[in-house]
Write an enzyme that holds these catalytic residues in place. Sequence first.
Site, PDB file in Angstrom:
ATOM      1  NE  ARG A  23      -1.488  -2.633  -3.828  1.00 14.57           N
ATOM      2  CZ  ARG A  23      -1.661  -3.495  -2.823  1.00 14.57           C
ATOM      3  NH1 ARG A  23      -1.793  -3.059  -1.590  1.00 14.57           N
ATOM      4  NH2 ARG A  23      -1.718  -4.792  -3.058  1.00 14.57           N
ATOM      5  CG  ASN A  87      -1.639  -0.330   4.573  1.00 15.51           C
ATOM      6  OD1 ASN A  87      -1.869  -1.432   4.106  1.00 15.51           O
ATOM      7  ND2 ASN A  87      -2.118   0.795   4.043  1.00 15.51           N
ATOM      8  CG  ASP A 103       2.265  -3.074   3.137  1.00 11.83           C
ATOM      9  OD1 ASP A 103       2.315  -4.023   3.955  1.00 11.83           O
ATOM     10  OD2 ASP A 103       1.219  -2.751   2.562  1.00 11.83           O
ATOM     11  CG  ASP A 105       4.092  -8.348   5.063  1.00 11.14           C
ATOM     12  OD1 ASP A 105       4.114  -8.005   3.862  1.00 11.14           O
ATOM     13  OD2 ASP A 105       5.099  -8.709   5.681  1.00 11.14           O
ATOM     14  CG  ASP A 107      -2.878  -4.981   5.638  1.00 14.58           C
ATOM     15  OD1 ASP A 107      -2.138  -3.979   5.609  1.00 14.58           O
ATOM     16  OD2 ASP A 107      -2.776  -5.925   4.826  1.00 14.58           O
ATOM     17  CG  ASP A 120      -2.999  -9.624   4.729  1.00 15.58           C
ATOM     18  OD1 ASP A 120      -3.665 -10.557   4.251  1.00 15.58           O
ATOM     19  OD2 ASP A 120      -3.080  -8.450   4.322  1.00 15.58           O
ATOM     20  CD  GLU A 123       1.110 -10.356   2.522  1.00 14.49           C
ATOM     21  OE1 GLU A 123       1.745  -9.653   1.724  1.00 14.49           O
ATOM     22  OE2 GLU A 123      -0.123 -10.234   2.710  1.00 14.49           O
TER      23      GLU A 123
END
Length: 176
Positions: A23, A87, A103, A105, A107, A120, A123
């Site tokens: 991102r 994060n 990152d 994953d 959060d 997450d 994830e």
Amino acid sequence: MGFPKEGDTIQIHSYKHNGQLHRIWNETTILRATKLSIIGANDRTTVTESDGRTWVTREPAICYFHANQWFNVIGMLRDDGVYYYCNISSPFALDDEAIKYIDYDLDVKVFPDMTYNILDEDEYADHKVAMNYPKVIDGILKAHLNTLLHWIHQRKGPFAPEFIDMWYERYLYYSK
């Protein structure tokens, strides 16, 4: 470029452990930059996802990055208070292009009353296997998640009562 100066604008780039760009936040105003931490702010900045989709942030945000902590914190100023999105990530790196981090994953969303949700976890478990996170990284991330939760409980760093307001006032000065 070295460290950006107060009032400069810079991009923020988020990557995944495998090196893939995740991102990009197009424009963030630097409010403070030292070797230990960077504080920036943005409002209605364009965000580009790894698949090319774009969206625009909805509210002013104060971004906090630390050189020794495996997390970063975004304080979003909304009508009903400050919401934080944290994060779990590598410490920041800085180059001529952007503030950069990996990152990982996990959060944490923190509400104005300082309650929070860890997000997450599925994830994280999937990416831990798919991207083969080393055990040492897994241990660091879990330890820093605990540090982050301690900071939230103690109202430390970006969670201190006046932190977001103080830096938002500085942002308003530069955004004139």
